[in-house]
Design a protein around this motif. Sequence first.
Motif, mmCIF file in Angstrom:
data_model
loop_
_atom_site.group_PDB
_atom_site.id
_atom_site.type_symbol
_atom_site.label_atom_id
_atom_site.label_comp_id
_atom_site.label_asym_id
_atom_site.label_seq_id
_atom_site.Cartn_x
_atom_site.Cartn_y
_atom_site.Cartn_z
ATOM 1 N N ALA A 311 4.444 -49.507 -5.009
ATOM 2 C CA ALA A 311 3.663 -50.740 -5.143
ATOM 3 C C ALA A 311 2.560 -50.562 -6.184
ATOM 4 O O ALA A 311 2.278 -51.475 -6.976
ATOM 5 C CB ALA A 311 3.070 -51.128 -3.790
ATOM 6 N N ARG A 312 1.936 -49.394 -6.202
ATOM 7 C CA ARG A 312 0.894 -49.109 -7.194
ATOM 8 C C ARG A 312 1.494 -49.095 -8.608
ATOM 9 O O ARG A 312 0.867 -49.579 -9.557
ATOM 10 C CB ARG A 312 0.235 -47.781 -6.877
ATOM 11 C CG ARG A 312 -0.956 -47.442 -7.759
ATOM 12 C CD ARG A 312 -1.557 -46.092 -7.404
ATOM 13 N NE ARG A 312 -2.021 -46.075 -6.022
ATOM 14 C CZ ARG A 312 -1.480 -45.331 -5.065
ATOM 15 N NH1 ARG A 312 -0.449 -44.540 -5.332
ATOM 16 N NH2 ARG A 312 -1.968 -45.369 -3.836
ATOM 17 N N TRP A 314 4.019 -50.827 -9.719
ATOM 18 C CA TRP A 314 4.243 -52.193 -10.193
ATOM 19 C C TRP A 314 2.940 -52.945 -10.388
ATOM 20 O O TRP A 314 2.851 -53.781 -11.304
ATOM 21 C CB TRP A 314 5.178 -52.950 -9.249
ATOM 22 C CG TRP A 314 6.596 -52.497 -9.404
ATOM 23 C CD1 TRP A 314 7.387 -51.878 -8.490
ATOM 24 C CD2 TRP A 314 7.389 -52.612 -10.600
ATOM 25 N NE1 TRP A 314 8.618 -51.599 -9.015
ATOM 26 C CE2 TRP A 314 8.657 -52.035 -10.311
ATOM 27 C CE3 TRP A 314 7.167 -53.135 -11.870
ATOM 28 C CZ2 TRP A 314 9.681 -51.983 -11.261
ATOM 29 C CZ3 TRP A 314 8.185 -53.075 -12.815
ATOM 30 C CH2 TRP A 314 9.418 -52.507 -12.496
ATOM 31 N N ARG A 315 1.903 -52.684 -9.626
ATOM 32 C CA ARG A 315 0.590 -53.310 -9.883
ATOM 33 C C ARG A 315 0.071 -52.870 -11.249
ATOM 34 O O ARG A 315 -0.528 -53.663 -11.985
ATOM 35 C CB ARG A 315 -0.406 -52.945 -8.782
ATOM 36 C CG ARG A 315 -0.213 -53.716 -7.495
ATOM 37 C CD ARG A 315 -1.447 -53.631 -6.601
ATOM 38 N NE ARG A 315 -1.788 -52.257 -6.250
ATOM 39 C CZ ARG A 315 -1.299 -51.603 -5.209
ATOM 40 N NH1 ARG A 315 -0.412 -52.199 -4.407
ATOM 41 N NH2 ARG A 315 -1.668 -50.357 -4.945
ATOM 42 N N TRP A 316 0.284 -51.588 -11.564
ATOM 43 C CA TRP A 316 -0.141 -51.066 -12.866
ATOM 44 C C TRP A 316 0.468 -51.906 -13.979
ATOM 45 O O TRP A 316 -0.222 -52.324 -14.911
ATOM 46 C CB TRP A 316 0.305 -49.610 -12.969
ATOM 47 C CG TRP A 316 -0.254 -48.800 -14.096
ATOM 48 C CD1 TRP A 316 -1.266 -47.905 -14.043
ATOM 49 C CD2 TRP A 316 0.211 -48.788 -15.473
ATOM 50 N NE1 TRP A 316 -1.481 -47.327 -15.282
ATOM 51 C CE2 TRP A 316 -0.586 -47.850 -16.178
ATOM 52 C CE3 TRP A 316 1.207 -49.469 -16.163
ATOM 53 C CZ2 TRP A 316 -0.419 -47.581 -17.533
ATOM 54 C CZ3 TRP A 316 1.378 -49.222 -17.522
ATOM 55 C CH2 TRP A 316 0.574 -48.285 -18.192
ATOM 56 N N ASP A 318 1.732 -54.979 -13.815
ATOM 57 C CA ASP A 318 1.262 -56.365 -13.804
ATOM 58 C C ASP A 318 -0.080 -56.488 -14.523
ATOM 59 O O ASP A 318 -0.286 -57.383 -15.355
ATOM 60 C CB ASP A 318 1.128 -56.866 -12.361
ATOM 61 C CG ASP A 318 2.472 -57.124 -11.695
ATOM 62 O OD1 ASP A 318 3.480 -57.292 -12.420
ATOM 63 O OD2 ASP A 318 2.515 -57.156 -10.447
ATOM 64 N N VAL A 319 -0.993 -55.582 -14.201
ATOM 65 C CA VAL A 319 -2.318 -55.633 -14.836
ATOM 66 C C VAL A 319 -2.215 -55.336 -16.326
ATOM 67 O O VAL A 319 -2.828 -56.010 -17.164
ATOM 68 C CB VAL A 319 -3.273 -54.633 -14.141
ATOM 69 C CG1 VAL A 319 -4.603 -54.538 -14.890
ATOM 70 C CG2 VAL A 319 -3.516 -55.046 -12.693
#
Length: 343
Positions: A311-312, A314-316, A318-319
């Motif tokens: 999850a981290r 994919w957050r990386w 996205d940002v």
Amino acid sequence: MTRWGKRPTDVADRAGPPYRVPPPVARDLVVWPDAFGTRFMVHVDVEEEFDWSRPFDPADRATSAMRAFPAAHRRFVDRGVPLTSFVDHPVVSDPASVDILAATLADGRSAIGAQLHGWVTPPFAEASPGDGYAGNLPRALEAAKIASLTDALTTAFGAAPLIFRSGRYGIGPDTIDLLAARGYRIDSTIRARYDYRGDGGPDFRAVGSAAYRAGPLVELPFTTMFAGLMRHRGAGLYDALGAIPRARGVFARAGLLQRVSLTPEDMPIRDALQAVDAAVESGLRLLVFSFHSPSLEPGHTPYVRDARDLARFWRWWDVMLDRLDALGIAPTGLAEVIDASAV
């Protein structure tokens, strides 16, 4: 040593002196056309799964993580981002993986390249399966492995690959000539500003992130920038700090100087965003991001060990993609880069 600790150095990796890649001279730097603007590429090392803490084993050829690749490709394509996939021998030898990768080409911009893991790529000589840096191999054996991988990719995908990466950044003094002989146009093996001499590998400390001409090929280094309040002192200060125990860590934690590659693997998003800002400030026109395909499924790399890490990851992205979009830095694919660099 933890399971995900530093890989042991193989005896074969220490067979010769480390290769120091010379820095490009000004006339060799690629001058991108004005219409190219500032762009970024996403490179994926598409490879087998193996325990990163153990010696290399030619029997490690599992590719189960490839089942996560279609969904990952869709996420990038939905953001308009093509993938350049550097495919190694275990993956191209697996029909299901080939089908998965062939489907990515339907987006019209993603591309297939070659990634040489010498220890799992035939032909094998007595001392070669454990060689971690293919550039350390005898010229004839490195050439044979490049030929074997290139032929397999050409057969699998119906076209010869035009971009190459030597696994573990294992370029050697013969690599560029050998690639040119096989029709490659671009190498992207160099990890700017890194030094692998301690593990028997090459020294890239003198090479920055700008694309340049290396003989008949274009070299696209994996982007690495210096971030922090003292980033303008860059490589010189960073090298000096390396001679002082724990100094680099102290400077990084204090926000003074840190070496940052553009990857979600072990590079926090805050640091990576600073590296992008530094790249833009320096006038870098092509940013190269990279990650390993087994990181798309938990448990295969030290960077994505569980669902929280994924999850981290994919957050990386996205940002980062939001920031690149806000800066007007557009995604680009291999064909566009070849065309622009030929001007």
